[in-house]
Enzyme design. Structure first.
Site, short mmCIF file in Angstrom:
data_model
loop_
_atom_site.label_atom_id
_atom_site.label_comp_id
_atom_site.label_asym_id
_atom_site.label_seq_id
_atom_site.Cartn_x
_atom_site.Cartn_y
_atom_site.Cartn_z
CD GLU A 1 -2.73 1.33 2.55
OE1 GLU A 1 -3.67 2.16 2.37
OE2 GLU A 1 -2.65 0.61 3.45
CE LYS B 1 -6.69 0.12 1.22
NZ LYS B 1 -6.94 -0.29 2.49
#
Length: 296
Positions: free
Chosen positions: A176, A213
């Site tokens: 992420e 992500k």
């Protein structure tokens, strides 16, 4: 790696619920839920209250694998129970929701326009414990504040290094590298991020997969090369401070990306709602995020 969980994550017709607010973000999450700081006198009480909110979400009739592919848990949540069962076990065995675990320990101070992840001492032991509890994968967050190529390359290198450590424990990493939504050079930063991720994917062994992500991009379709990449199981998007309306609008015009929302998931929920009111509110939000996740 659990093949049934992998199949649900890879092809599940829904989104990922991010229930992983850490100690630093929990007071803000509770305040948005209608629980002010004067309602708890210690960290232990604070974590009890955020767990009660998460348990209420998980108990909602619409929170199941039909629309919610998986859920990301904070370590404290992993060590607790839902409906009398260990949290990860309950999510999968009862609701067919695949459990992930947030593993990062927060962010370093900003340098070169980014905030790297702090060291994670004891990560191998945590991964062993999570795997034994039935957790499928992990999520680890760092933040990009500027279109600085050196900083972005450093962020991506660190993300892949941690991701490889997770893969070595037979678990699926969600990398992420969040791009801050308010920066003026966001589109440029996103292109730099894409280029860096593609370079690092070249070093991922054939047959191995990761997830990633990302902040919803300024230019729709920016991350399509990652959606189509054979070494990426799934691309998911954080709401990143966008409200539910804007987050789902952006999501719907980026086909192949599904939501992994936290703030947008809980924005219409309140501790003061009755159970019926709460369940109606979360059902409406789940329906909205699900629809945007499967658009296109």
């Amino acid at each position: 790696m659990n093949k049934d969980m992998a199949a649900q994550v890879r092809a599940g017709n829904g989104f990922i619920a991010a229930l992983d607010q850490s100690g630093g973000s929990t007071p803000k999450a509770l305040a948005a839920y209608g629980v002010n700081a004067d309602a708890f006198g210690s960290d232990a009480e604070m974590f009890d209250m955020i767990h009660a909110m998460r348990a209420r979400i998980v108990a909602a009739p619409t929170f199941n694998g039909d629309q919610v592919v998986s859920a990301i848990l904070f370590e404290d949540t992993m060590d607790r129970q839902f409906a009398g069962q260990p949290a990860a076990e309950h999510l999968w065995s009862v609701q067919r929701v695949v459990p992930f675990l947030k593993i990062d320990k927060g962010l370093e101070d900003e340098a070169n326009g980014v905030q790297m992840m702090k060291p994670m001492p004891g990560l191998d032991a945590l991964l062993d414990r999570a795997h034994a509890l039935g957790v499928f994968g992990t999520k680890e967050r760092s933040v990009i504040h500027a279109a600085n190529a050196a900083g972005i390359d450093a962020i991506v290198a660190q993300q892949f290094e941690v991701g490889n450590q997770v893969l070595a424990h037979d678990m699926m990493p969600i990398l992420e590298p969040e791009v801050t939504i308010s920066i003026s050079d966001k589109a440029e930063a996103e292109q730099m991020l894409l280029d860096s991720v593609l370079r690092h994917l070249d070093a991922v062994p054939e047959g191995a997969e990761i997830m990633i992500k990302l902040t919803l991009p300024e230019v729709a379709g920016t991350y399509q090369p990652l959606v189509d990449h054979p070494k990426i199981m799934r691309v998911v998007a954080l709401s990143g401070g966008y409200d539910l309306t804007e987050a789902t609008r952006r999501l719907a015009i980026n086909p192949g990306i599904i939501a992994s929302f936290s703030r947008a998931l809980t924005q219409d929920l309140s501790a003061q709602q009755s159970d019926d009111e709460f369940n109606v509110a979360i059902a409406k939000t789940i329906d909205t995020i699900h629809a945007a996740s499967i658009a296109g």
